[in-house]
Design an enzyme around this catalytic site. Structure first.
Site, PDB file in Angstrom:
ATOM      1  N   GLU A  37       0.794  -1.223   0.000  1.00 26.91           N
ATOM      2  CA  GLU A  37       0.000   0.000   0.000  1.00 26.91           C
ATOM      3  C   GLU A  37       0.835   1.286   0.000  1.00 26.91           C
ATOM      4  OE1 GLU A  37      -3.011   0.039   3.034  1.00 26.91           O
ATOM      5  OE2 GLU A  37      -3.922  -1.825   2.361  1.00 26.91           O
TER       6      GLU A  37
ATOM      7  N   GLU B  99      -4.971  -8.709   1.291  1.00 23.69           N
ATOM      8  CA  GLU B  99      -5.589  -8.358   2.583  1.00 23.69           C
ATOM      9  C   GLU B  99      -7.081  -8.146   2.395  1.00 23.69           C
ATOM     10  OE1 GLU B  99      -4.050  -4.971   4.745  1.00 23.69           O
ATOM     11  OE2 GLU B  99      -1.992  -5.599   4.382  1.00 23.69           O
TER      12      GLU B  99
HETATM   13  C1  FCB Z   1      -4.111  -1.942   5.699  1.00 26.96           C
HETATM   14  C2  FCB Z   1      -2.703  -2.262   6.164  1.00 26.96           C
HETATM   15  C3  FCB Z   1      -2.630  -3.295   7.243  1.00 26.96           C
HETATM   16  C4  FCB Z   1      -3.753  -3.154   8.255  1.00 26.96           C
HETATM   17  C5  FCB Z   1      -5.084  -3.028   7.566  1.00 26.96           C
HETATM   18  C6  FCB Z   1      -6.254  -2.913   8.501  1.00 26.96           C
HETATM   19  O1  FCB Z   1      -4.144  -0.660   5.174  1.00 26.96           O
HETATM   20  O2  FCB Z   1      -1.935  -2.703   5.072  1.00 26.96           O
HETATM   21  O3  FCB Z   1      -1.358  -3.214   7.836  1.00 26.96           O
HETATM   22  O4  FCB Z   1      -3.485  -2.134   9.118  1.00 26.96           O
HETATM   23  O5  FCB Z   1      -5.086  -1.939   6.697  1.00 26.96           O
END
Ligand code: FCB
Length: 462
Positions: free
Chosen positions: A163, A367
């Site tokens: 990110e 994620e």
């Molecule tokens: C993302 C991050 C991760 C975590 C989630 C909830 O932006 O990559 O580390 O904090 O959000």
């Protein structure tokens, strides 16, 4: 609904959020250690000093992953553990930790997915300008080479950056993440240097890792929904800043016109040098997608208070340079504890849209998950039905995209266990395993038991 064969089911974490042991075995300080020590920056003054103490509980955590039947585990390597000053001397003990982690995963039949940079920049590099300094990109490539020399024979899937949107805009725009800077041109300078770092790191990895290794980048691509007559104009601006500024150079070798137009009164992009785009535009084997929620946008008409529910907290600065006139509207519920709306359809749209645009590029959900205010019931368990529901619906949304033709290779639940949620400290729990922060005891929540069951049966039900 059957999970297609070959589609990986895993879980994810990141170094600073779980490891603790910040001053042990030669680790140097990172910008998050500094940020946590700056009063008022992190909820309740929380720090990653201990976090989940994963550094000391590695074997126990590996056994836990095996018990849940995880097929893959996404972790990040802490740059300040491996190269404590950011550049130069390599810390053998830091590398040893990740080598033990990778061996422990492989012994248990769990596929390792390594991220090189999940936001813990060595403080020594920040002292020399951090991501505002072009040289930080080549420092990341040198560090990538060190990690690849050590783990390249055993790690099959690599992610350069996690990110970069957050690193650039939250770190240098509204300042809610380390290093906590507020600026307009700064986030865009950081974007470019992060893109360059990605391109150089891909090249460093390719030169060292096994020939069939998969090299990727993880983006939190935003899904915007336009509202009213000005929605489309608003969308073009924020999409350019959130998505196109990465997809353009990385996958198409250029900064798109919409990016240049949106940022016209912010910068002329003179910090982009001849040859940079060729360095950034490296073939990728897979694109990592992190997804949590959607945003609804329109242009502010100048009257009333401007709505700013972009889900990333309020501050003096803006995370949207050149698009400060965009309103982020409150979305209808339900919301997770982060205040993020729950919108699984956005994930299907994102994946099918990416597939239509880059048909040859496999995708991986690196994620997805949710924070909810978990409570421990009288029976000692956490009955987190809301998290099960969130994950099930989002997995379904991924499979819908697969049915529509998108080449999605797997799903990593965020997160294996409760951890340090950046500026929110320990106040938000994303884990499928509960961590008691007093005893550091781990307890699988109902969601973990459900996920283990799902992996065993590979059937989502109807
Ligand atoms: C993302 C991050 C991760 C975590 C989630 C909830 O932006 O990559 O580390 O904090 O959000």
């Amino acid at each position: 609904m059957r999970i297609p064969s070959g589609f990986l089911l895993g879980a994810a974490t990141a170094s600073y959020q779980i490891e603790g042991a910040v001053a042990e075995d030669g680790r140097g300080p990172s910008i998050w250690d500094t940020f946590c020590r700056t009063p008022g920056r992190v909820h309740d003054g929380d720090t990653g000093d201990v976090a989940d103490d994963h550094y000391h509980r590695l074997e126990q955590d590996l056994d836990l992953m095996a018990r849940l039947g995880l097929e893959a585990y996404r972790f990040s390597v802490a740059w300040p553990r491996v190269v404590p000053d950011g550049r130069g001397a390599v810390n053998r003990r830091g590398l040893d930790f990740y080598s033990r982690l990778v061996d422990g995963l492989l012994q248990r039949g769990i596929r390792p997915v390594a991220t090189l940079y999940h936001w813990d920049l060595p403080q020594a590099l920040q002292d020399r300008g951090g991501w505002l300094e072009r040289d930080t990109a080549s420092a990341l490539a040198d560090y990538a080479a060190v990690v690849a020399d050590e783990l390249g024979d055993r790690v099959h899937t690599w992610t350069t950056l996690n990110e970069p949107w957050c690193s650039a805009y939250l770190g240098h725009g509204n300042g809610v993440h380390a290093p906590g800077l507020v600026g307009r041109v700064e986030p865009l300078v950081a974007v470019h240097h992060l893109n360059l770092a990605h391109g150089l790191a891909v090249q460093a990895l390719r030169a060292r890792v096994v020939a069939d290794a998969q090299v990727s980048l993880t983006l939190n691509l935003h899904v915007f929904r336009p509202d009213g007559p000005t929605g489309r104009d608003a969308l073009r601006k924020v999409e350019s800043l959130a998505n196109e500024v990465f997809l353009g150079p990385v996958l198409e070798g250029r900064y798109p016109d919409a990016v240049l137009e949106t940022t016209r009164d912010v910068t002329d992009w003179a910090f982009v040098r001849d040859g940079d785009l060729a360095q950034i535009h490296q073939p990728l084997d897979v694109l990592g997608v992190n997804y949590y929620n959607t945003n609804r946008v329109r242009l502010w008409d100048g009257t009333g208070a401007r709505q700013q529910s972009d889900g990333h907290g309020r501050s003096a600065g803006s995370a949207w340079p050149g698009a400060e006139d965009v309103e982020f509207l409150e979305q209808p519920g339900p919301h997770t504890e982060m205040g993020w709306n729950i919108d699984p359809a956005g994930l299907t749209e994102l994946l099918t849209g990416l597939h239509a645009r880059f048909p040859e590029l496999p995708l991986l959900i690196t994620e997805n998950g949710a924070a909810f205010p978990d409570t421990v019931a009288d029976d000692g368990r956490v009955h987190d039905d809301d998290r099960v529901d969130y994950v099930r619906r989002h997995l379904r949304a991924v499979l819908d995209a697969v049915d529509a033709g998108a080449d999605v290779r797997g799903y990593f639940l965020w997160s294996l266990m409760d951890n340090f949620e950046w500026a929110y400290g320990y106040s938000k729990r994303f884990g499928i395993v509960r961590v008691d922060y007093d005893t550091l005891e781990r307890t699988p929540k109902d969601s973990a038991l459900w996920y283990a069951d799902l992996i065993r049966s590979r059937d989502l039900g109807t």
